[in-house]
Design an enzyme around this catalytic site. Structure first.
Site, mmCIF file in Angstrom:
data_model
loop_
_atom_site.group_PDB
_atom_site.id
_atom_site.type_symbol
_atom_site.label_atom_id
_atom_site.label_comp_id
_atom_site.label_asym_id
_atom_site.label_seq_id
_atom_site.Cartn_x
_atom_site.Cartn_y
_atom_site.Cartn_z
ATOM 1 N N LEU A 1 0.914 -1.113 -0.042
ATOM 2 C CA LEU A 1 -0.030 -0.037 0.129
ATOM 3 C C LEU A 1 0.697 1.268 0.047
ATOM 4 C CD1 LEU A 1 -2.626 -1.102 2.800
ATOM 5 C CD2 LEU A 1 -3.143 -0.993 0.358
ATOM 6 N N ASP A 2 0.292 2.300 -0.575
ATOM 7 C CA ASP A 2 1.058 3.385 -0.629
ATOM 8 C C ASP A 2 1.331 4.127 0.905
ATOM 9 O OD1 ASP A 2 1.343 3.476 -3.257
ATOM 10 O OD2 ASP A 2 -0.442 4.967 -3.613
ATOM 11 N N PHE A 3 2.294 4.753 1.020
ATOM 12 C CA PHE A 3 2.618 5.562 2.259
ATOM 13 C C PHE A 3 1.493 6.028 3.077
ATOM 14 C CE2 PHE A 3 4.731 9.286 4.963
ATOM 15 C CZ PHE A 3 5.654 8.387 5.273
#
Ligand code: URA
Length: 214
Positions: free
Chosen positions: A85-87
């Site tokens: 998942l993105d940051f």
């Protein structure tokens, strides 16, 4: 003595049971003993983490907190991520040391559904639904995204199910409409849903039913 002798003397144990020949399927996580010595006894581990914002989906990083920083048991260094998942994306993240299991969730050919709750800057209108089903052309990869299911929940929120995982895919899909994604939260991957009793930054091991559902 030969290997055959070891079998005859019932000295080769698979998960605690003597083997009579070498035909039994010995896989990575079986416990194997020969003449009282443990040859292998790795335990398979499966974890769901409610990923909070502000950490990277990696097992090590020079400057940022990683998702592994939220897990605290001794074998955690053996874990890898089954999807990322993105940051600043939150929600369901799966970790395991079982590569065969994680590949079933992450290989593109498997087309595992992944469902996200999305909150956007601008209104999400009905025309979006058809566009998500038709697909978006991504110039960089020269591909059109697979049909995705968008369910509008309110003027600025929706549930979205996608069957692949391109770089920043959902943000780029909404980017087509110049509509910025403000919040992104993964609710499920395949048959596994984020346990609502797990707060952001918390985790639990998967149940047997969840493990075999993959
Ligand atoms: N799509 C995105 O843009 N970000 C994620 O973290 C997952 C899907």
């Amino acid at each position: 003595q030969t290997v055959r002798d070891l079998f005859v003397q019932r000295k080769v144990m698979l998960n605690g049971v003597a083997l009579s020949d070498g035909r039994g399927r010995i896989t990575e996580f079986c416990r194997v003993e020969v003449d009282g010595n443990i040859l292998q006894a790795r335990k398979a581990i499966y974890v769901m983490l409610h990923k909070p914002k502000g950490c990277v989906s990696a097992t090590s990083d020079a400057k940022n907190k990683t998702v592994l920083d939220f897990i605290d048991f001794p074998e955690k260094e053996s874990l890898h991520l089954a999807g990322r998942l993105d940051f600043n994306t939150t929600g369901l993240l799966l970790l395991t040391n079982d590569g065969k299991w994680s590949r079933k969730l992450t290989q593109p050919q498997q087309k595992i559904p992944k469902t996200y709750w999305v909150k956007t800057q601008n209104e999400i209108t009905l025309e979006y639904v058809k566009k998500f089903a038709d697909g978006f052309y991504f110039q960089f990869e020269d591909l059109t995204t697979l049909p995705a299911e968008l369910t509008i929940m309110s003027s600025h929120t929706a549930l979205l199910t996608i069957y692949e995982g391109r770089y920043h895919q959902i943000k780029r899909m909404f980017g087509f409409f110049q509509n910025e994604v403000l919040e992104l939260h993964r609710v499920s991957m395949g048959n596994i849903s984020l346990d609502e009793n797990i707060a952001a930054g918390e985790y639990r091991v998967l149940t047997a039913a969840e493990i075999v559902s993959v």
